[in-house]
Design an enzyme around this catalytic site. Sequence first.
Site, short mmCIF file in Angstrom:
data_model
loop_
_atom_site.label_atom_id
_atom_site.label_comp_id
_atom_site.label_asym_id
_atom_site.label_seq_id
_atom_site.Cartn_x
_atom_site.Cartn_y
_atom_site.Cartn_z
CB ALA A 100 -3.34 -4.64 -1.81
CB CYS A 132 7.72 4.54 -0.73
SG CYS A 132 7.99 5.64 0.66
CB CYS A 184 5.14 9.94 1.92
SG CYS A 184 6.89 9.64 1.70
#
Length: 455
Positions: free
Chosen positions: A56, A207, A389
Amino acid sequence: MVPRIIAPRSYGNRVASFVSTQTFQPARSFASVVGSSPITESGRKHKIVVVGGGSAGLTISNQLLRTGQFASEDIALVDPAEWHHYQPGWTLVGGGLKQKSDLRRKLPEMVDPKVRFYNNQVQGFAPEDNTVSLSTGDRITYEHLIVCPGIKVDFNSIKGLSEAVSDPHAPVSSIYSYDTCDKASRNIADLKDGQALFTHPAGPVKCAGAPQKIMWLALDSWKRSGLYNPDSRATSPIKIDFATAMPVMFGVPKYSSRLEELRVQRGVEALFQHDLVGIEGNTAVLNRTDGGGTVKKHFDMLHATPKMGPHAFIKESALANEAGFVDVDDGTLQHKKFSNVWSCGDASSLPTSKTAAAITAQAPILINNMLSKMQGGALPATYDGYTSCPLLTEYGKVMLAEFKYGAQPKETFGRFVDQGTPSRAFYHLKKDFFPWVYFNSMVKGTWAGPKGWKR
Ligand code: UQ1
């Protein structure tokens, strides 16, 4: 090489901070590398301070620079890390498909020279004074603050885990750190018979598919070498159990039901609502999250996913919500109390799955709203919760789960294919294309995920 658990060296969303102990190490100051002008009594001023040099932080600082609206040192980035890791690749390392050293770069070399880089740790936030203090004692001030230091992966959260993953003879590993991800591939190759156990903990994890991706790869490799028989648990040399604190395989019903089908077809025993809390030799201690007490289970190989949570310096700050995450609006990514503070990624309160793919959608929204606010405008952009994902279900196949708030699928290729069906094309996206586009484009600010390249 002995995987050694060390104190975190970073807090970017690239999980370097993964191998986590409870506290941060005293900052290693590389201040002399980052500039020669002295920090004044009142602190150095920047238009924008970005905390965290993970997916990010790098994506956002470089997208901001590319707007052409910022001069040299208008933007500052703070992160104590030496390395930036492509964390989504660690499952591939555990599956023997990549070398872990290919998935990291020196963080200082990834920060644009026009960004003032403080290779230091944050000591605290004083949002009323628009100030961030560093562990060096220096203070920096901002007009706008972007907080994206990632989540802490806490190897001390499960009793005995740190010791077991560090012990080269213990058949216990985790793809959730640079130091231990390659041990997973060795443990998988070493197991010839007995009980394999894969776990998924209670609480937020980054995740959320990774704890089972590594299981599906291991299953496939044991099956190929004749050590696993999906049709007969009784006679199969290796038996596989998946212990998850959740009541289902995945948080999105569409993909969860497909994964449940695979689990049943492939003879994997599920221990739903079982949360790994301790490791005693070859015994896993699991807490039943439905109130059923404690269960002990023998294993001959264990892949563990540590519990995760906010970094202490976020949790203890005025920026945190009750759970310890940076308290931002789900749509605008603006802080709920401090209007010049923004957050996204794993450290944020955004109620979506924590992935690098989510950053491709969050970064432009945050930037759009912040730039508008800087000019006195309203907040034009709204995040819909997009995340993804890419779920490895065997060697050569990936189920590309993509979804938004409300666990609703939001599929890029849904018009052409059923993304609930694992495919070879998605496998190559995951294994080859995403790592490439990440380093060559995303962290440089020119990749918008499902929307493709940015100008
Ligand atoms: C993506 O952009 C990305 O980053 C490079 C990933 O890797 C971390 C992803 O897993 C996904 C799903 C995306 C989204 C992009 C497309 C084309 C679906």
